[in-house]
Structures are given as C-alpha cells and as structure tokens.
Design an enzyme around this catalytic site. Structure first.
Site, short mmCIF file in Angstrom:
data_model
loop_
_atom_site.label_atom_id
_atom_site.label_comp_id
_atom_site.label_asym_id
_atom_site.label_seq_id
_atom_site.Cartn_x
_atom_site.Cartn_y
_atom_site.Cartn_z
N GLU A 180 -12.94 5.85 8.98
CA GLU A 180 -12.41 6.40 7.73
C GLU A 180 -13.52 6.39 6.70
OE1 GLU A 180 -9.29 3.91 6.08
OE2 GLU A 180 -10.28 2.08 6.73
N LYS A 190 -4.43 -4.52 3.09
CA LYS A 190 -5.11 -4.01 1.91
C LYS A 190 -5.46 -5.20 1.02
CE LYS A 190 -4.69 0.08 -0.91
NZ LYS A 190 -6.06 0.51 -0.79
N ARG A 214 4.05 -1.67 2.05
CA ARG A 214 2.72 -2.01 2.57
C ARG A 214 2.16 -3.23 1.85
NH1 ARG A 214 -1.83 2.59 2.66
NH2 ARG A 214 -1.84 2.17 0.43
N1 PXG Z 1 -8.57 3.94 3.56
C1 PXG Z 1 -8.92 2.93 2.73
C2 PXG Z 1 -9.94 1.96 3.16
C3 PXG Z 1 -8.30 2.82 1.47
O1 PXG Z 1 -8.62 1.83 0.65
C4 PXG Z 1 -7.02 4.81 2.00
C5 PXG Z 1 -7.65 4.85 3.23
C6 PXG Z 1 -5.97 5.83 1.69
O2 PXG Z 1 -4.69 5.26 1.72
P1 PXG Z 1 -3.51 5.83 0.84
O3 PXG Z 1 -2.35 4.99 1.19
O4 PXG Z 1 -3.93 5.70 -0.59
O5 PXG Z 1 -3.33 7.24 1.23
C7 PXG Z 1 -7.33 3.77 1.09
C8 PXG Z 1 -6.65 3.64 -0.23
C9 PXG Z 1 -10.54 4.25 -5.03
C10 PXG Z 1 -9.55 3.50 -4.23
O6 PXG Z 1 -10.88 3.82 -6.13
C11 PXG Z 1 -8.97 4.06 -3.12
C12 PXG Z 1 -8.05 3.35 -2.36
C13 PXG Z 1 -7.75 2.09 -2.75
C14 PXG Z 1 -8.34 1.55 -3.86
C15 PXG Z 1 -9.24 2.24 -4.63
O7 PXG Z 1 -11.00 5.29 -4.53
N2 PXG Z 1 -7.53 4.00 -1.27
#
Ligand code: PXG
Length: 291
Positions: free
Chosen positions: A183, A150, A50
């Site tokens: 989300e 991301k 990713r």
């Molecule tokens: N949606 C968004 C906007 C994200 O940034 C997720 C969903 C979940 O994706 P994954 O691949 O992790 O299951 C994310 C990712 C935090 C933090 O501090 C969280 C993310 C990224 C950076 C920081 O909570 N989550």
C-alpha cells in the site's frame, strides 16, 4: 476550535495531555481518521468498529462504549459548527511511568477528538494524476506489528514518506516483506487491467481500508469484476489504470509508477467512473447530524 478531551470540550489551547502518556512515550495507542460530508459522517460505524478492534488487539480498555464514542464525534463536530470536516480520534494508553509495561498506566485511556478541515492534495492532482515511487522501507510485517492495527506508531509509514519526498515524489509505494505491492503511506492501492480491478489482500501487510471496502462495493454495484490478489510491481507497471484510496486523500488517480507510464498516463476511464460513484456515496453512506 474546540477539542474533545476525556469527556469535555476544551479550547484548542487547553487541549493538553501528560508527557507521561504512553501514547506520547511509546506510540502506545490507536487512532482513526474520518471525514464528514455535508453533515454526514462517512462510514462512522465502520471507523468506530475498526478503532475498537485496534484497541482490542493491543489490549487497551476503551473508556467509552461504541455508542458513546459515536456521540462524542457528533458532539465535537457540532461544537465546531463543521459541515465538512476531517475527524481524528486518538485513544492512547494514558499516563504511566518510564517503562513499557502498560499495567503502569493506572488511569483510563486518554480520548482525544479533533475536528478540522483537510485538503491533502491540490485539486490539479486529482485531474492530472499522481506519480509515485517504490521506496526501500518495506511495510511492517504482520507477525511483528500488523498493519491492520491502526496504531499511533506510524514511523514505518513516515520513513517511507521521507524516502518518497527525498526522491521528489508526493507518495511512496510500499512493498511487503515478500516484495509484493502492499500500500502507500496512508492509502490503499488498486490496479485496473482489462476492465477488472485488483487490490492486494488484507493479510499481506495492508490496512483494511474503509475507502478500499467502499470501492470494492462500488465495483460490485457497477458489475466490475474485482479481485483481492497479490500484485507485483511488474503487474502495476503494465496495468491500464491505477489509483489510491484513503479517507484523507479519497480517490487519487496514479499515472506513473517508478517512471513507468500507467496506461495512457492520464486518469483512466474506470478510475473516473469509480471517483464519481464514490462522490455519490459520500452523500448517503454514514451517520447524519444537524448543526
Ligand atoms: N493504509 C494506511 C496505512 C492508512 O493509514 C489507509 C490505508 C486508508 O484507509 P481508510 O480507512 O482511510 O480508507 C490508511 C488511512 C494522512 C493519513 O494524513 C491517512 C490515513 C491515516 C492517517 C493520516 O494522509 N489513512
């Protein structure tokens, strides 16, 4: 603490980058948040893939191959003697001038890997469930800045977080530009209705979450019908269960949305089953390392 910086492990106090780095000046870069559980980096390949896809989309050349990036993550974990950790890979455009043009960033992209521990929410929240609120800031529209990239530009999510916190909630429910459920600020969202799972499709302004994907695979394994479908707030309110998924938060039950109780107002049966199954998965699905 040792931080990986452009190929070398340096002390935290020496982990410094240029103020001319376009990652700092413009949020021009990409990142990943990853977890390791008992010397196993959960879904590392998926996270690296990713990261490279995000970089490809913003036309940023990666100074490392996928294999080298994987090795760098493991090396950083080992250097910090960390069995269970949170890994942050940040790749930024590198130093340039005071203009947007990325061609002015002559050096290679800056690569930083930080490993630390993380507990996003208190344990009690996972037992009792979380209350969330819909916020005014809508998720970035895919045609402007696709949430599947991301990128280092997280202001969209930060604004939503501020709105939730101002209202006294820990997490924000973000809608897409059409008004459908998208989300939360760092998590994907799931709804359970009549023993079936629903989550918004990826094209509608959500990140292709790796935890989300893992939950969909768990659903297949447990023979729980799962649908990627647009969801309205009303459908969420009348759902039997709701939960969030993300690397940092893992799986968090949601018991109230905009003041409406979800189901019986406590973590649901299916949610708990999926949480247990996810716990098992974190012990098997990933890349192992030795300290
Ligand atoms: N949606 C968004 C906007 C994200 O940034 C997720 C969903 C979940 O994706 P994954 O691949 O992790 O299951 C994310 C990712 C935090 C933090 O501090 C969280 C993310 C990224 C950076 C920081 O909570 N989550």
């Amino acid at each position: 603490m040792k931080v990986y910086l452009n190929g070398t492990l340096v002390d935290k106090k020496d982990a410094k980058i240029s103020v001319f780095d376009h990652g700092y000046l413009y949020g021009d870069g990409v990142f990943e948040g990853i977890r390791s559980y008992g010397c196993l980096v959960f879904k590392l390949k998926e996270h690296i893939d990713r990261l490279f896809e995000s970089a490809h989309s913003i036309m940023m050349g990666m100074p490392l191959t996928r294999k080298e990036m994987t090795d760098a993550v493991i090396k950083t974990l080992k250097a910090n003697n960390l069995q269970d950790g949170y890994i942050r890979i940040v790749v930024s455009r590198g130093p340039g001038d005071l203009g947007l043009d990325p061609r002015k960033c002559k050096d290679k992209a800056t690569v930083v890997i930080i490993v630390d521990t993380i507990a996003l929410y208190p344990k009690k929240l996972y037992e009792k469930g979380m209350e969330i609120i819909t916020v005014p800031t809508v998720r970035n529209i895919p045609e402007a800045l696709n949430p599947q990239i991301k990128s280092l530009n997280y202001l969209n999510n930060i604004l939503a977080k501020i709105e939730a916190v101002n209202a006294g909630y820990a997490e924000a429910l973000m809608l897409d530009h059409l008004g459908y459920v998208a989300e939360c600020t760092g998590d994907n969202i799931f709804l359970v209705k009549n023993d079936e799972l629903y989550t918004p499709p990826q094209c509608m302004g959500t990140l292709r979450g790796i935890t989300r994907e893992a939950v969909l695979n768990i659903a297949t394994k447990l023979k729980i019908p799962a649908h990627e479908h647009v969801i309205t707030r009303h459908e969420l309110y009348i759902g039997d269960e709701c939960f969030l998924t993300g690397t940092a938060a893992e799986i968090v039950p949601v018991v109230k949305v905009d003041g409406r109780l979800i189901g019986e107002g406590k973590p649901g049966k299916l949610t708990r089953k999926i949480m247990a199954e996810f716990g098992k998965l974190t012990k098997t699905a990933g890349i192992k390392y030795k300290l």
